[in-house]
Design an enzyme around this catalytic site. Structure first.
Site, short mmCIF file in Angstrom:
data_model
loop_
_atom_site.label_atom_id
_atom_site.label_comp_id
_atom_site.label_asym_id
_atom_site.label_seq_id
_atom_site.Cartn_x
_atom_site.Cartn_y
_atom_site.Cartn_z
N ASP A 1 -15.41 -6.23 -39.89
CA ASP A 1 -15.56 -6.13 -38.27
C ASP A 1 -16.81 -5.57 -37.88
O ASP A 1 -17.09 -4.81 -38.02
CB ASP A 1 -14.65 -5.55 -37.80
CG ASP A 1 -13.95 -6.05 -36.28
OD1 ASP A 1 -14.97 -6.66 -35.78
OD2 ASP A 1 -13.20 -5.79 -35.86
N ASP A 2 -17.67 -6.63 -37.16
CA ASP A 2 -19.13 -6.21 -36.81
C ASP A 2 -20.14 -5.94 -37.78
O ASP A 2 -20.89 -5.11 -37.75
CB ASP A 2 -18.86 -5.15 -35.64
CG ASP A 2 -18.29 -5.66 -34.58
OD1 ASP A 2 -17.92 -6.77 -34.31
OD2 ASP A 2 -18.23 -4.89 -33.56
N HIS B 1 -16.64 -1.91 -36.75
CA HIS B 1 -16.32 -1.90 -35.34
C HIS B 1 -16.15 -0.53 -34.86
O HIS B 1 -15.44 0.38 -35.25
CB HIS B 1 -15.06 -2.65 -35.01
CG HIS B 1 -14.83 -3.20 -33.73
ND1 HIS B 1 -14.91 -2.02 -32.57
CD2 HIS B 1 -14.85 -4.42 -32.97
CE1 HIS B 1 -14.68 -2.90 -31.56
NE2 HIS B 1 -14.73 -4.10 -31.68
N LYS C 1 -6.92 -5.74 -39.77
CA LYS C 1 -6.90 -6.20 -38.32
C LYS C 1 -6.67 -7.69 -38.41
O LYS C 1 -7.13 -8.49 -38.80
CB LYS C 1 -8.21 -6.03 -37.73
CG LYS C 1 -8.49 -6.49 -36.44
CD LYS C 1 -9.76 -6.14 -35.87
CE LYS C 1 -9.99 -7.19 -34.82
NZ LYS C 1 -11.59 -6.78 -34.23
N LYS D 1 -24.10 -9.45 -32.10
CA LYS D 1 -22.40 -9.90 -31.72
C LYS D 1 -22.81 -10.29 -30.28
O LYS D 1 -23.28 -9.83 -29.53
CB LYS D 1 -21.58 -8.75 -31.83
CG LYS D 1 -20.33 -8.93 -31.30
CD LYS D 1 -19.43 -7.75 -31.36
CE LYS D 1 -18.14 -7.83 -30.89
NZ LYS D 1 -17.17 -6.56 -30.99
N HIS E 1 -5.67 -9.73 -34.58
CA HIS E 1 -6.23 -10.08 -33.51
C HIS E 1 -6.24 -11.51 -33.34
O HIS E 1 -7.35 -12.11 -32.62
CB HIS E 1 -7.74 -9.72 -33.65
CG HIS E 1 -8.24 -9.29 -32.34
ND1 HIS E 1 -9.62 -8.82 -32.18
CD2 HIS E 1 -7.91 -9.45 -31.17
CE1 HIS E 1 -9.80 -8.42 -30.71
NE2 HIS E 1 -8.94 -8.95 -30.18
N ARG F 1 -11.81 -15.05 -36.46
CA ARG F 1 -10.61 -15.05 -37.34
C ARG F 1 -9.95 -16.15 -37.24
O ARG F 1 -9.42 -16.61 -38.31
CB ARG F 1 -9.92 -13.73 -36.78
CG ARG F 1 -10.72 -12.22 -37.39
CD ARG F 1 -10.23 -11.10 -36.50
NE ARG F 1 -11.36 -10.30 -36.39
CZ ARG F 1 -11.19 -9.54 -37.44
NH1 ARG F 1 -10.66 -9.41 -38.49
NH2 ARG F 1 -12.42 -8.47 -37.45
N SER G 1 -8.55 -5.20 -32.04
CA SER G 1 -9.71 -4.29 -32.21
C SER G 1 -9.11 -2.78 -31.84
O SER G 1 -8.41 -2.53 -31.03
CB SER G 1 -10.65 -4.48 -31.40
OG SER G 1 -11.41 -5.91 -31.81
N ASP H 1 -17.25 -10.64 -39.63
CA ASP H 1 -16.65 -11.61 -38.66
C ASP H 1 -17.67 -12.04 -37.62
O ASP H 1 -17.66 -12.93 -37.05
CB ASP H 1 -15.26 -10.90 -38.02
CG ASP H 1 -15.60 -9.80 -37.16
OD1 ASP H 1 -16.62 -9.17 -37.26
OD2 ASP H 1 -14.96 -9.64 -36.25
N ASN H 2 -18.64 -11.31 -37.46
CA ASN H 2 -19.83 -11.58 -36.48
C ASN H 2 -20.86 -10.54 -36.78
O ASN H 2 -20.60 -9.51 -37.65
CB ASN H 2 -19.25 -11.49 -35.08
CG ASN H 2 -18.76 -10.40 -34.41
OD1 ASN H 2 -17.41 -10.38 -34.39
ND2 ASN H 2 -19.08 -9.24 -34.60
N CYS I 1 -14.58 -11.61 -32.19
CA CYS I 1 -13.51 -11.20 -33.08
C CYS I 1 -12.54 -12.28 -33.08
O CYS I 1 -12.26 -13.02 -34.39
CB CYS I 1 -12.83 -10.19 -32.70
SG CYS I 1 -13.73 -8.56 -32.78
#
Length: 458
Positions: A17-18, A204, A110, A277, A112, A61, A135, A256-257, A57
């Site tokens: 994540d991030d 994240h 996670k 992001k 989401h 996904r 998140s 994811d980004n 996010c």
């Protein structure tokens, strides 16, 4: 004990994540090392032009698990707690396709894609689920809680809430908890094919590292967190080897980004790419991608071919002997490239959608045309420190511009005047996207969009 080898390969998919393009030591990170991920890159292949479907996010996904542009299936942005929408039951996930082939499926981390019961992983092909539903900053400790009014955050076991994640001490145990569950899943299903999805909630914000890693890096808490994520990957790779599954397991690692840059020292690095992001520039979309499969994926290879998270589903489905979803998807099969055939070009274009359904850019090969649009920028703002965000704007008026990503990966030089033929080619490609998926910037609806799942009104 060495188990009977499954005829079908196992699949392990890490989704961070991030995570920024420059956040691994093999991609230029400084102040800490990621030796297990570096080893994974050395023993497998690193794909340097790998894009997520949207730089946020939930949308990212949704695309990974369905092979669809997220706006095609009605999921954009980041879903909040108690969202009335989520992943539609009519959409088929990679987990569902592999379950048909006899795979055990587990998700630890996670989700989401909707926190209501009908949207949870157990309704979308996962036998086991232990994790957070969205998140982990969507909790009462959020910096903007007075406006957001987030409820308490709970860990989920299947479809049941278990322990509350109350503070950073609780958050510091997430990486270890999900890793331990992943290791148990491998041991439990070592004699049958399995699909193990590990979408770690970190890095994240809010950042939190366990005691064994806190204060261990030269990059502060962010470096500590990356060292712990690297440890997690190492634990899984070691367990696969211990169980005799190493050579029969495809392992993929990606983000994811891009990084949430206004968090400053609590954010990662885009590795010199523009923005991060929440933007349609490369810093938002391009993420690290490592793939390891001994004897199948070439070791030590670096590939610069354009690939996306959309392409994971059709490729893994083919590897595992699974069918494709019944409804239209946007991913392409890149198995030949994965195995080392650099003469093939499985994907030649990509659409950069953001917000609800705005086509902000298109790319073909190394050429990228950015359309005039209001968007997020971190440039010109002093980033925050110690977990508090700095300012940014969501409505900077970006002009139309053409970039040659081969020569200018930082997207700094508009070369429209020098290459009008490229502009015309990319405009034609954009028209195809608008006719198919629509474009809010031109107030045009799409013709092939599908609705998200919705909670039945009471």
């Amino acid at each position: 004990m060495r188990p009977t080898k499954s005829a079908k390969p196992n699949v392990v998919l890490f989704f961070m994540d991030d995570l920024g393009y420059g956040d691994l030591s093999c991609t230029g990170a400084m102040g800490y090392q990621t030796p297990n991920l570096d080893r994974m890159a050395a023993e497998g292949s690193r794909f340097t032009n790998f894009l997520v479907a949207q730089a946020v996010c939930s949308a990212s996904r949704a695309a990974l698990l369905t092979g669809c542009y997220p706006n095609r299936i009605g999921l954009t942005g980041a879903l909040g707690p108690n969202s009335p929408i989520g992943l539609n039951a009519n959409e088929e996930t990679l987990a569902e396709l592999l379950k048909e082939q006899g795979y055990a499926t587990g998700l630890f981390g996670k989700w989401h894609l909707g926190d209501q019961a009908q949207f949870l992983p157990t309704r979308h092909g996962f036998d086991e689920y232990f994790g957070v539903p969205y998140s982990h900053d969507m909790w009462p400790l959020h910096p903007d809680q007075a406006r957001a009014n987030y409820p308490s955050l709970f860990l989920m076991e299947g479809e049941q809430r278990t322990r509350e994640v109350k503070d950073l001490n609780d958050a510091a145990e997430l990486t270890t908890a999900f890793t331990e569950r992943a290791l148990g899943f491998i041991r439990k299903h070592r004699k049958e094919p399995f699909f193990l999805y590990i979408p770690h909630p970190l890095p994240h914000v809010p950042l939190a590292a366990s005691a064994r890693f806190r204060g261990k890096s030269g990059r502060g808490l962010f470096g500590d967190v990356l060292m712990e994520i690297d440890w997690s990957v190492g634990q899984v790779l070691n367990e696969l080897k211990k169980q005799g599954l190493d050579k029969n397991t495809l392992v993929l690692f990606m983000g994811d980004n891009g990084p949430w840059l206004n968090y400053g020292d609590h954010a990662g690095s885009a590795g010199g790419l523009r923005e991060g992001k929440g933007t349609s520039f490369e810093g938002g979309h391009r993420v690290p991608c490592l793939v390891r499969w001994p004897g199948v994926v070439p070791a030590g290879r670096v590939s610069n071919k354009l690939l996306t998270a959309l392409d994971v589903l059709p490729t893994v489905a083919r590897i595992c002997g699974a069918r494709l979803p019944k409804q239209r998807i946007d991913g392409v099969d890149w198995l030949a490239l994965l195995k080392g055939d650099e003469s093939v070009t499985p994907r030649d274009h990509f659409y950069y959608y953001y917000r609800r359904n705005s086509l902000e850019a298109v790319r073909k090969g190394d050429w990228k045309l950015v359309f005039a649009h209001p968007g997020r920028t971190y440039e010109g703002y002093l980033p925050g420190q110690n977990g508090k965000p700095g300012p940014n704007t969501e409505n900077r008026p970006f002009p139309t511009a053409l970039y040659d990503l081969q020569r200018d990966p930082g997207e700094r030089y508009d070369v429209r005047e020098q290459h009008p033929e490229r502009v015309a080619e990319l405009e034609k490609l954009a028209e195809q996207a608008r006719a198919d998926l629509g474009d809010d910037l031109q107030q045009r609806p799409g013709t092939n969009n599908r609705p998200p799942g919705r909670v039945a009104s009471r």
